[in-house]
Design a protein around this motif. Sequence first.
Motif, short mmCIF file in Angstrom:
data_model
loop_
_atom_site.label_atom_id
_atom_site.label_comp_id
_atom_site.label_asym_id
_atom_site.label_seq_id
_atom_site.Cartn_x
_atom_site.Cartn_y
_atom_site.Cartn_z
N LYS A 695 0.91 -1.29 -0.02
CA LYS A 695 0.02 0.00 -0.06
C LYS A 695 0.88 1.10 0.13
O LYS A 695 1.91 1.50 0.58
N ALA A 696 0.34 2.38 -0.72
CA ALA A 696 1.30 3.48 -0.73
C ALA A 696 1.79 4.27 0.65
O ALA A 696 2.89 4.62 0.75
N ASP A 697 0.53 4.15 1.43
CA ASP A 697 0.87 4.85 2.62
C ASP A 697 2.06 4.16 3.46
O ASP A 697 2.82 4.60 4.16
N GLU A 698 1.87 2.75 3.24
CA GLU A 698 3.12 1.75 3.86
C GLU A 698 4.33 2.23 3.32
O GLU A 698 5.42 2.73 4.10
N ARG A 699 4.44 2.52 2.21
CA ARG A 699 5.79 2.69 1.53
C ARG A 699 6.34 4.03 1.73
O ARG A 699 7.44 4.21 1.78
N ASN A 700 5.32 5.09 1.86
CA ASN A 700 5.81 6.33 2.23
C ASN A 700 6.41 6.43 3.66
O ASN A 700 7.41 7.12 3.94
N ARG A 701 5.72 5.67 4.63
CA ARG A 701 6.52 5.46 6.03
C ARG A 701 7.60 4.74 5.90
O ARG A 701 8.49 5.12 6.57
N GLN A 702 7.76 3.60 5.08
CA GLN A 702 9.06 2.87 4.99
C GLN A 702 10.28 3.79 4.46
O GLN A 702 11.25 3.94 4.87
N ALA A 703 9.76 4.67 3.77
CA ALA A 703 10.62 5.41 2.82
C ALA A 703 11.39 6.47 3.81
O ALA A 703 12.52 6.76 3.82
N ALA A 704 10.38 7.18 4.72
CA ALA A 704 10.93 8.24 5.51
C ALA A 704 11.76 7.35 6.72
O ALA A 704 12.62 8.19 7.18
N GLU A 705 11.38 6.33 7.04
CA GLU A 705 11.97 5.56 8.07
C GLU A 705 13.62 5.26 7.68
O GLU A 705 14.50 5.55 8.31
N LEU A 706 13.72 4.80 6.39
CA LEU A 706 15.03 4.56 5.75
C LEU A 706 15.84 5.99 5.54
O LEU A 706 17.21 5.87 5.66
N LEU A 707 15.41 7.22 5.34
CA LEU A 707 15.81 8.47 5.24
C LEU A 707 16.26 8.96 6.54
O LEU A 707 17.01 10.03 6.68
N SER A 708 15.77 8.36 7.80
CA SER A 708 16.05 8.97 9.05
C SER A 708 17.11 8.69 9.38
O SER A 708 18.10 8.10 8.95
N GLU A 709 17.77 9.42 10.68
CA GLU A 709 18.87 9.19 11.39
C GLU A 709 19.28 7.90 11.63
O GLU A 709 20.35 7.47 11.90
N ARG A 710 18.45 7.07 11.85
CA ARG A 710 18.44 5.71 12.06
C ARG A 710 18.94 4.76 11.28
O ARG A 710 19.52 3.73 11.40
N TRP A 711 18.72 5.37 10.06
CA TRP A 711 19.37 4.50 8.92
C TRP A 711 20.34 5.35 7.95
O TRP A 711 21.36 5.55 8.23
N ILE A 712 19.80 5.45 6.98
CA ILE A 712 20.74 6.33 5.93
C ILE A 712 20.99 7.57 6.21
O ILE A 712 22.10 8.08 6.22
N GLY A 713 20.25 8.41 6.86
CA GLY A 713 20.73 9.66 7.17
C GLY A 713 21.82 9.86 8.64
O GLY A 713 22.18 10.85 8.76
N GLY A 714 21.86 8.61 8.92
CA GLY A 714 23.13 8.64 9.76
C GLY A 714 24.37 8.29 9.36
O GLY A 714 25.57 8.23 10.12
N ILE A 715 24.51 7.78 8.08
CA ILE A 715 25.68 7.52 7.59
C ILE A 715 26.57 8.84 7.12
O ILE A 715 26.02 9.84 6.50
N PRO A 716 27.88 8.85 7.36
CA PRO A 716 28.60 10.10 7.12
C PRO A 716 28.69 10.26 5.62
O PRO A 716 28.54 9.43 4.82
N ASP A 717 28.66 11.55 5.30
CA ASP A 717 28.56 12.27 3.96
C ASP A 717 29.36 11.81 3.26
O ASP A 717 29.46 11.65 1.87
N ASP A 718 31.01 11.32 3.64
CA ASP A 718 32.05 10.85 2.72
C ASP A 718 31.97 9.46 2.57
O ASP A 718 32.97 8.77 2.01
N GLU A 719 30.81 8.64 3.07
CA GLU A 719 30.79 7.20 2.62
C GLU A 719 29.81 6.78 1.78
O GLU A 719 28.60 7.44 1.87
N ALA A 720 30.04 5.96 0.87
CA ALA A 720 29.22 5.64 -0.35
C ALA A 720 27.97 4.67 0.13
O ALA A 720 28.24 3.85 1.21
N VAL A 721 26.79 4.85 -0.52
CA VAL A 721 25.67 3.84 0.09
C VAL A 721 25.02 3.38 -1.15
O VAL A 721 24.87 4.05 -2.31
N ILE A 722 24.61 2.16 -1.01
CA ILE A 722 23.78 1.46 -1.74
C ILE A 722 22.61 0.99 -1.40
O ILE A 722 22.50 0.30 -0.44
#
Length: 809
Positions: A695-722
């Motif tokens: 469902k679309a609302d699920e995916r929106n919440r999951q994308a927001a969580e991935l981009l948060s400081e607990r996941w991708i948002g907490g990775i240093p800017d000089d390190e690569a991410v896939i």
Amino acid sequence: MRREPPSRTPAQPPHDLISKIQRRLRKLRRLFGRSHWTARLLGLPVERSAGHTASRAVIMIQIDGLAYRQFERAVKSGRLKFLARQLGRNAMELREFYSGLPSTTPAVQAEIFYNVRTAVPAFEFLHRKSGEAFRMFDPEPSATIEKELEVNGSKPLLAGGRTYSNIYRAGATDSHYCSQDLARRELGKMIFSARWIIITLAHLPVIGRMIFLSMVEVLLAAGDFFRGLFVDENLWRELLTIPARVFIGIMLREYIRFRVLLDIEEGARVIHANFLGYDEQAHRRGPSSAFAHWALRGIDRAIRDIHRAANRAESCDYEFIIYSDHGQEETDPYPKRHGRLLETALAEVFSTGPWSECKVVAATSGKRYAGESGSKFSRARRTKEGEILVAAMGPVGHVYFPQPASAAELEQSARAIVANAGVPLVLWRDGAIVRAANANGLFELPRDTAEVVGPHPFIAELSRDFPALVCHENAGDLVLSGWNPHGKPISFPPENGGHAGPGPDETRGFLLLPESLSHEAAILKSDKEPVRGSDLYRLVHDFLDEERPVAKRVRTVPRADHCLRVMTYNIHSCVGIDGRLRPERIARAINRFHPDIVAVQEVDAHRARSGRFHQAEWLAAHLEFQHVFRSMLEEEEEKYGIAVFSSLPFDTMRMDLLTKAGGRSVLAEARGAIWLKIDVGGHPLHFINTHFGLKADERNRQAAELLSERWIGGIPDDEAVILCGDFNATARSVAMQRLAATMQEVGFAPGQGRRAATFPSIRPVLRLDHIFTSQHLRVGKVVVPRDLPVAIASDHLPLIADLEWRSEG
């Protein structure tokens, strides 16, 4: 002790319901299918799959005598429509097949079935140990040679399998129309069997088609009869051609097709069938003739039906190999060109010199060639006193003298045969050296192979095989060849197409391999090198060995330029679109592309529906990758989640849920991600695999969580991410647009062109699987394979991308 399946199962996505319906329909089709109950009526044990333990199996189809060049012509002209579709869909890979010398079926099949090269020196020859003239379509000679192969060769390739219309049985438990079979007895038993009467009535449409095709073939043969009579002026030979065409071109082909379908129902692990129709017509009218190519249409339809049945088989995972053992050259018959038989010409050559008192005798004049009393003679005696034996069935012949000849006598005879009998090429042994004579003079092999043969794609191979042929223990004192690099070759019997010699067409067959085998087989060398029978033996033998892994990891370290190959793949619990549970297919699909890191979704562990084994552990063991698994759903011991396979060491940073089950929808599944940190040549890389909701609302919440400081948002800017996975959304969705605003999506970088769809696999229309990267990485090649083996393995196609670090500064 194994527990019973839980009464309540986790919520399943919609495509699981589709798979259930497919499986039910498939069972009904099998229940009421003619091949299924025919196999039961004949008392054949119809096998069923048991979990993920389906056996590896191979069906090998030989189109006898079809050269690579003629195959390409038939594909373009539409005579081989099914095979053309397979090539067009990249379901099979076309390779060159080198026949070796002599380029004739008994030699090639000995190499394929027993891993023995140059097993015989020709189709017809003198077997020195027994003192008999052997023709390899006769039962006793083929049985004798096969006993020698069993002693000197490797394990027979068809052990426990089925074989049809071949020279050798090769260990098969059931064979029909092979040289050693007594087909009349078998047909007699069938005629008086009540079961066969019932089967005949049930298959009246098939039999009606066979009768109709036979009538059409008779009409075509009648027209060809008058043409052949005008050209050949041999009434009896042309009359015999008509029943031969109907039997070999229609009846034998349809019988083989029917029996192979039953073998598939029974679950035979290895099946080899040889279709002879083209080869027989090519001998009569030439390999390029319309009547020879007409036979390919029926062969193509038979292969299509067998292929479809193999894809529906439950007990075995059949790989399909199609090849030609050799080709044919357009030839002039020796009697037509020179106005006399070869034996007559040789008699004139030997009328003077050391053999003037000897009589020239053709091996085809009798089944056996023995002493006056009929007893076999010793090898030392060689032939009957006062007789020179000539065995020449095709464009290669052998001359056997009654006593050993000196090197000078052999050279003198060879020169005389070339000059006075019109034989293009004569070879003989001179101690450890092989010599050759043609109209241009004397040569030494293998040194002068290129001069003797002329332009040829396999000069290196011929340089090894020519001496082996001439030095064969059953070869003649002189070996005659109709090959002429500067003109049209000849064949010693009256035929317009021949094979056995070194010609480019007769030694260059074709090989069609499924993608799963062609990419797995290191023994097949590079794409530019031809495959020969011994290579094919090792390939099939290794594949059938259940103890060997289904796939091998090819690359264990990243490339020197730090290029990284990444794959994301929804494996659908290893259940293909045909409803079969086959983790082997997933392992082969992954291994084909040699990825460094693989993100997979929809992975089962100990679930009843998938045989209660841990799919991630099984795949990692067969791929020889390190792995990590995270369950998203759990019911007692049953688990369902995502995994990552890596050829590089990694540290697990986090494995957790992004959203829990239920929430705003009681049908929503728990969704999560796996976060690994990998050192790639000194570059730190953060790799995240995820599987978003439906469902679309699920995916929106999951994308927001991935981009948060607990996941991708907490990775240093000089390190690569896939970031990769099955996002259950297209690029235009809100969730994907949000991720794309922070990272670059693979497939949308400059120069990458249009995005490729990944779902559903058989006719993809949606791009649900995505790879996102940080700006540290540059996107190279992007691939979404769509060939049939990959399309069947799962309901998603894999997405593969080559990535490399951008240069600093």
